[in-house]
Each structure stands twice: as structure tokens, then as C-alpha cells.
Design an enzyme around this catalytic site. Structure first.
Site, PDB file in Angstrom:
ATOM      1  N   LYS A 216      13.394  49.905  24.220  1.00 37.64           N
ATOM      2  CA  LYS A 216      12.241  49.009  24.107  1.00 37.64           C
ATOM      3  C   LYS A 216      11.094  49.442  25.014  1.00 37.64           C
ATOM      4  O   LYS A 216       9.923  49.280  24.668  1.00 37.64           O
ATOM      5  CB  LYS A 216      12.668  47.564  24.396  1.00 37.64           C
ATOM      6  CG  LYS A 216      13.678  47.012  23.381  1.00 37.64           C
ATOM      7  CD  LYS A 216      13.132  47.026  21.956  1.00 37.64           C
ATOM      8  CE  LYS A 216      14.027  46.275  20.984  1.00 37.64           C
ATOM      9  NZ  LYS A 216      13.451  46.237  19.619  1.00 37.64           N
TER      10      LYS A 216
ATOM     11  N   THR B  12      18.545  33.911  17.287  1.00 34.47           N
ATOM     12  CA  THR B  12      18.756  34.668  16.029  1.00 34.47           C
ATOM     13  C   THR B  12      20.218  35.106  15.980  1.00 34.47           C
ATOM     14  O   THR B  12      20.937  34.980  16.980  1.00 34.47           O
ATOM     15  CB  THR B  12      17.892  35.951  15.991  1.00 34.47           C
ATOM     16  OG1 THR B  12      18.431  36.894  16.940  1.00 34.47           O
ATOM     17  CG2 THR B  12      16.426  35.699  16.306  1.00 34.47           C
TER      18      THR B  12
ATOM     19  N   GLY C  84      16.856  36.969  11.146  1.00 36.54           N
ATOM     20  CA  GLY C  84      16.216  36.589  12.410  1.00 36.54           C
ATOM     21  C   GLY C  84      14.699  36.651  12.442  1.00 36.54           C
ATOM     22  O   GLY C  84      14.008  36.032  11.625  1.00 36.54           O
TER      23      GLY C  84
ATOM     24  N   TYR D 219      19.403  49.622  25.407  1.00 28.26           N
ATOM     25  CA  TYR D 219      18.441  48.749  24.712  1.00 28.26           C
ATOM     26  C   TYR D 219      17.117  48.666  25.479  1.00 28.26           C
ATOM     27  O   TYR D 219      16.038  48.782  24.888  1.00 28.26           O
ATOM     28  CB  TYR D 219      19.082  47.370  24.560  1.00 28.26           C
ATOM     29  CG  TYR D 219      18.262  46.361  23.801  1.00 28.26           C
ATOM     30  CD1 TYR D 219      18.239  46.353  22.411  1.00 28.26           C
ATOM     31  CD2 TYR D 219      17.521  45.385  24.469  1.00 28.26           C
ATOM     32  CE1 TYR D 219      17.503  45.408  21.710  1.00 28.26           C
ATOM     33  CE2 TYR D 219      16.791  44.436  23.781  1.00 28.26           C
ATOM     34  CZ  TYR D 219      16.782  44.448  22.398  1.00 28.26           C
ATOM     35  OH  TYR D 219      16.052  43.501  21.714  1.00 28.26           O
TER      36      TYR D 219
ATOM     37  N   ILE E  32      15.453  34.789  22.078  1.00 24.98           N
ATOM     38  CA  ILE E  32      15.131  34.112  20.814  1.00 24.98           C
ATOM     39  C   ILE E  32      16.427  33.806  20.055  1.00 24.98           C
ATOM     40  O   ILE E  32      17.345  34.635  20.009  1.00 24.98           O
ATOM     41  CB  ILE E  32      14.203  35.008  19.950  1.00 24.98           C
ATOM     42  CG1 ILE E  32      13.026  35.568  20.773  1.00 24.98           C
ATOM     43  CG2 ILE E  32      13.710  34.244  18.724  1.00 24.98           C
ATOM     44  CD1 ILE E  32      12.113  34.537  21.416  1.00 24.98           C
TER      45      ILE E  32
ATOM     46  N   GLY F 200      15.629  41.265   6.822  1.00 28.62           N
ATOM     47  CA  GLY F 200      16.773  40.531   6.281  1.00 28.62           C
ATOM     48  C   GLY F 200      17.380  39.514   7.221  1.00 28.62           C
ATOM     49  O   GLY F 200      18.354  38.837   6.852  1.00 28.62           O
TER      50      GLY F 200
ATOM     51  N   THR G 229      10.191  45.698   8.544  1.00 30.52           N
ATOM     52  CA  THR G 229      11.565  46.200   8.674  1.00 30.52           C
ATOM     53  C   THR G 229      12.398  45.170   9.439  1.00 30.52           C
ATOM     54  O   THR G 229      11.863  44.373  10.216  1.00 30.52           O
ATOM     55  CB  THR G 229      11.637  47.554   9.396  1.00 30.52           C
ATOM     56  OG1 THR G 229      11.459  47.347  10.813  1.00 30.52           O
ATOM     57  CG2 THR G 229      10.602  48.544   8.875  1.00 30.52           C
TER      58      THR G 229
HETATM   59  P1  NAD Z   1      18.879  40.378  13.884  1.00 30.19           P
HETATM   60  O1  NAD Z   1      20.146  41.089  14.188  1.00 30.19           O
HETATM   61  O2  NAD Z   1      18.928  38.959  13.434  1.00 30.19           O
HETATM   62  O3  NAD Z   1      18.034  41.207  12.815  1.00 30.19           O
HETATM   63  C1  NAD Z   1      17.897  42.587  12.890  1.00 30.19           C
HETATM   64  C2  NAD Z   1      17.815  43.148  11.477  1.00 30.19           C
HETATM   65  O4  NAD Z   1      17.614  44.566  11.570  1.00 30.19           O
HETATM   66  C3  NAD Z   1      19.110  42.930  10.669  1.00 30.19           C
HETATM   67  O5  NAD Z   1      18.809  42.350   9.412  1.00 30.19           O
HETATM   68  C4  NAD Z   1      19.658  44.339  10.508  1.00 30.19           C
HETATM   69  O6  NAD Z   1      20.343  44.552   9.280  1.00 30.19           O
HETATM   70  C5  NAD Z   1      18.388  45.177  10.579  1.00 30.19           C
HETATM   71  N1  NAD Z   1      18.692  46.559  10.946  1.00 30.19           N
HETATM   72  C6  NAD Z   1      19.567  46.995  11.902  1.00 30.19           C
HETATM   73  N2  NAD Z   1      19.619  48.334  11.909  1.00 30.19           N
HETATM   74  C7  NAD Z   1      18.760  48.760  10.938  1.00 30.19           C
HETATM   75  C8  NAD Z   1      18.400  50.042  10.466  1.00 30.19           C
HETATM   76  N3  NAD Z   1      18.929  51.162  10.970  1.00 30.19           N
HETATM   77  N4  NAD Z   1      17.493  50.123   9.463  1.00 30.19           N
HETATM   78  C9  NAD Z   1      16.954  48.996   8.932  1.00 30.19           C
HETATM   79  N5  NAD Z   1      17.273  47.757   9.335  1.00 30.19           N
HETATM   80  C10 NAD Z   1      18.168  47.638  10.331  1.00 30.19           C
HETATM   81  O7  NAD Z   1      18.028  40.505  15.228  1.00 30.19           O
HETATM   82  P2  NAD Z   1      16.687  39.758  15.714  1.00 30.19           P
HETATM   83  O8  NAD Z   1      17.050  38.984  16.908  1.00 30.19           O
HETATM   84  O9  NAD Z   1      15.978  39.126  14.585  1.00 30.19           O
HETATM   85  O10 NAD Z   1      15.863  41.026  16.208  1.00 30.19           O
HETATM   86  C11 NAD Z   1      14.706  41.506  15.572  1.00 30.19           C
HETATM   87  C12 NAD Z   1      13.967  42.418  16.539  1.00 30.19           C
HETATM   88  O11 NAD Z   1      13.565  41.653  17.669  1.00 30.19           O
HETATM   89  C13 NAD Z   1      14.828  43.553  17.092  1.00 30.19           C
HETATM   90  O12 NAD Z   1      14.038  44.708  17.247  1.00 30.19           O
HETATM   91  C14 NAD Z   1      15.259  43.028  18.439  1.00 30.19           C
HETATM   92  O13 NAD Z   1      15.570  44.076  19.318  1.00 30.19           O
HETATM   93  C15 NAD Z   1      14.015  42.282  18.854  1.00 30.19           C
HETATM   94  N6  NAD Z   1      14.232  41.290  19.899  1.00 30.19           N
HETATM   95  C16 NAD Z   1      15.076  40.232  19.708  1.00 30.19           C
HETATM   96  C17 NAD Z   1      15.250  39.312  20.745  1.00 30.19           C
HETATM   97  C18 NAD Z   1      16.153  38.119  20.618  1.00 30.19           C
HETATM   98  O14 NAD Z   1      16.344  37.412  21.625  1.00 30.19           O
HETATM   99  N7  NAD Z   1      16.723  37.837  19.460  1.00 30.19           N
HETATM  100  C19 NAD Z   1      14.559  39.477  21.940  1.00 30.19           C
HETATM  101  C20 NAD Z   1      13.712  40.555  22.096  1.00 30.19           C
HETATM  102  C21 NAD Z   1      13.546  41.452  21.053  1.00 30.19           C
END
Ligand code: NAD
Length: 250
Positions: A162, A193, A17, A158, A191, A15, A12
């Protein structure tokens, strides 16, 4: 010599990051991949980045926060691939940041709904089909965050979501181990993204100074750990919360 030959993985948030990098690295390691995202177009874009075989990869437009959409997606994946997934990664997530004293109720509910309830719904729906199929080793990976452990200014919603994912993961691991299903959480740090692209440059530099390795992580550095957790090479790891942060723990 690939890690994930014979595996079908549901990812999931596939699409963008971290989720997109997971899809790519899982495909490189020989897995079939169901790319799931709220935004079906971006899930389809991910498909176009994967190796040439078309039948091994499919895109699904699903809101993980809606129970009926999650169960429909899981049965569609089963039908389309003709097999039960043995791996699921929950990377869908959102942020709606504000200080505690300013946060509106909607922002709190939205983030909990997608990040925590969405992860619950997918763990439950996937756990049901995996447990019924009596498979030798299944792996569920929930993407939490280091802020679920340490907190972060502006992210009460958030970080609560988590922290919830970490607790959910540890309980699911205990309940599902008798079905040969391992459940682990990955806690990324900071990260690079689209999610963090909106952080102002000066704030980014401050955070990078706090990170022992002095840089943001790449989505691929998270995805490599997920590939290990998805493979039988991690067969004795369950209920773990693995930090992938370049040493950052606030
Ligand atoms: P991102 O915004 O690039 O990607 C998140 C994706 O989730 C998007 O494609 C979005 O369309 C999809 N999404 C959002 N709501 C949704 C829903 N209701 N149903 C299905 N898909 C949905 O973000 P990312 O940075 O790639 O984050 C990915 C995961 O990693 C997340 O859970 C985020 O919390 C976690 N995370 C990210 C970081 C960071 O620094 N980027 C750090 C810690 C954790």
C-alpha cells in the site's frame, strides 16, 4: 443532478466490499460501470444490485496481477461499451497476514503481486487508452490503506504494497497530468467488509477503541469519496493521498 453522468468507470475488486459499494454509488450517480473481479460470479452478483438498466453495466472476470488479462479486459470494455473509460478505480486487493519473522516468501510475493503490481498494470493499461483518446478530464483512483502510511503489526507485505501504491499514485499523477488524467489514492482505515470479517471480535473492539469516531467505517463511506474524486468537482485534486479513517492514524 448526478455527479457522474456520461462517465464510464472501470472498477476492479468490484465483486465485494469497497469495490462493490463503489459500483453501486457510481451507478446511482449516473455512471456506466465495468465491474471487474477475479471472481466473475461475484462481479455478476454486483450487477444484480445495480439499477435496472442492463446495457450500462457489465461484469468481467480478470486477474489484475496478470498483464495479458488486464490489457484484454481494457480492450474488451472499450469494445463492449463503444467508448473509452474516463474513470478507473483499483480496489482489488488481498491480505496474507503474518509477523515479519514468520512470513513466508510466497505470502509476501502474492500480496505485492495483486495489490501493487495489479494496480500498476491497470494504471498503465487504462492510462494508455485514456491518454490516446485526448479527453478533457479523466480520473484514476487507487485504493491504498492507512497502514501504507503508518504500518500495522502482522502486515509487512500488505503495508509495503500500500505504501507502494501511494508512491505509484504520486508519480503517475505527475506523468499523466499533461493528458488531463488525475490520479489519486484513497487510504481507508478499518472498514466493515469481507476482508475484515476474519478479524477476531476482541481485536475489532480494540481497534474501534483506537478510532476517534469509535466505529468501523462502511464501504459506502469510502465510495462517496471516490465518487467525488471521479467527478469534475475534484478537478484540481491530483497526486493526493486522502485518508478516510474516522480519524484513525495509529
Ligand atoms: P474484499 O475482500 O471484500 O474485496 C476485494 C475484492 O478483490 C474481492 O472481490 C476479490 O475477489 C478481488 N480480488 C482479489 N484478488 C484479485 C485479483 N488478483 N484480481 C482481481 N480481483 C481480485 O476487500 P475490501 O475490504 O473491499 O477491500 C477493497 C480494497 O480496499 C483492497 O485494496 C483493500 O486492500 C483496501 N482496504 C480495505 C480496508 C478494510 O478495512 N476493509 C482498509 C484499507 C484498505
Amino acid at each position: 443532478n448526478v455527479l457522474l453522468a456520461g462517465r464510464l468507470a472501470v472498477v476492479t475488486g468490484g465483486g465485494s466490499g469497497i469495490g462493490r459499494a463503489i459500483c453501486s454509488i457510481f451507478a446511482r450517480e449516473g455512471a456506466k460501470v465495468a465491474v471487474v473481479d477475479l471472481n466473475k460470479k461475484s462481479a455478476e452478483e454486483t450487477l444484480s444490485l445495480l439499477p435496472a438498466s442492463t446495457s450500462d453495466y457489465r461484469a468481467y472476470g480478470t486477474n489484475v496481477a496478470i498483464s495479458s488479462e488486464v490489457t484484454a479486459m481494457v480492450s474488451q470494455v472499450h469494445e463492449d461499451f463503444g467508448e473509452v473509460p474516463t474513470v478507473a478505480v483499483n480496489a482489488a486487493g488481498i491480505t496474507k497476514d503474518n509477523f515479519l519473522l514468520k512470513m513466508d516468501e510466497q505470502s509476501f510475493d502474492d500480496v505485492i503481486n495483486v495489490n501493487l503490481k495489479g494496480t500498476f498494470l491497470v494504471n498503465q493499461a487504462i492510462g494508455k487508452v485514456m491518454s490516446k483518446a485526448s479527453l478533457p478530464d479523466c480520473s484514476i483512483i487507487n485504493i491504498a490503506s492507512i497502514v501504507g502510511k503508518c504500518g500495522n503489526i502482522g502486515q509487512t507485505n500488505y503495508s509495503a504494497s500500500k505504501a507502494g501504491v501511494i508512491g505509484l499514485t504520486k508519480t503517475a499523477a505527475k506523468e499523466l497530468s499533461r493528458f488531463n488524467i488525475r490520479v489519486n489514492a484513497v487510504l481507508p482505515g478499518f472498514i466493515d467488509t469481507p476482508m475484515t470479517a476474519k478479524v477476531p471480535e476482541n481485536v475489532k473492539q480494540m481497534i474501534e477503541m483506537m478510532i476517534p469516531v469509535k466505529r468501523m467505517g462502511t464501504p459506502e463511506e469510502i465510495a462517496e469519496v471516490c465518487a467525488f474524486l471521479a467527478s469534475t468537482r475534484s478537478s484540481y485534486i491530483t497526486g493526493a493521498a486522502i485518508e478516510v479513517t474516522g480519524g484513525l492514524n495509529f
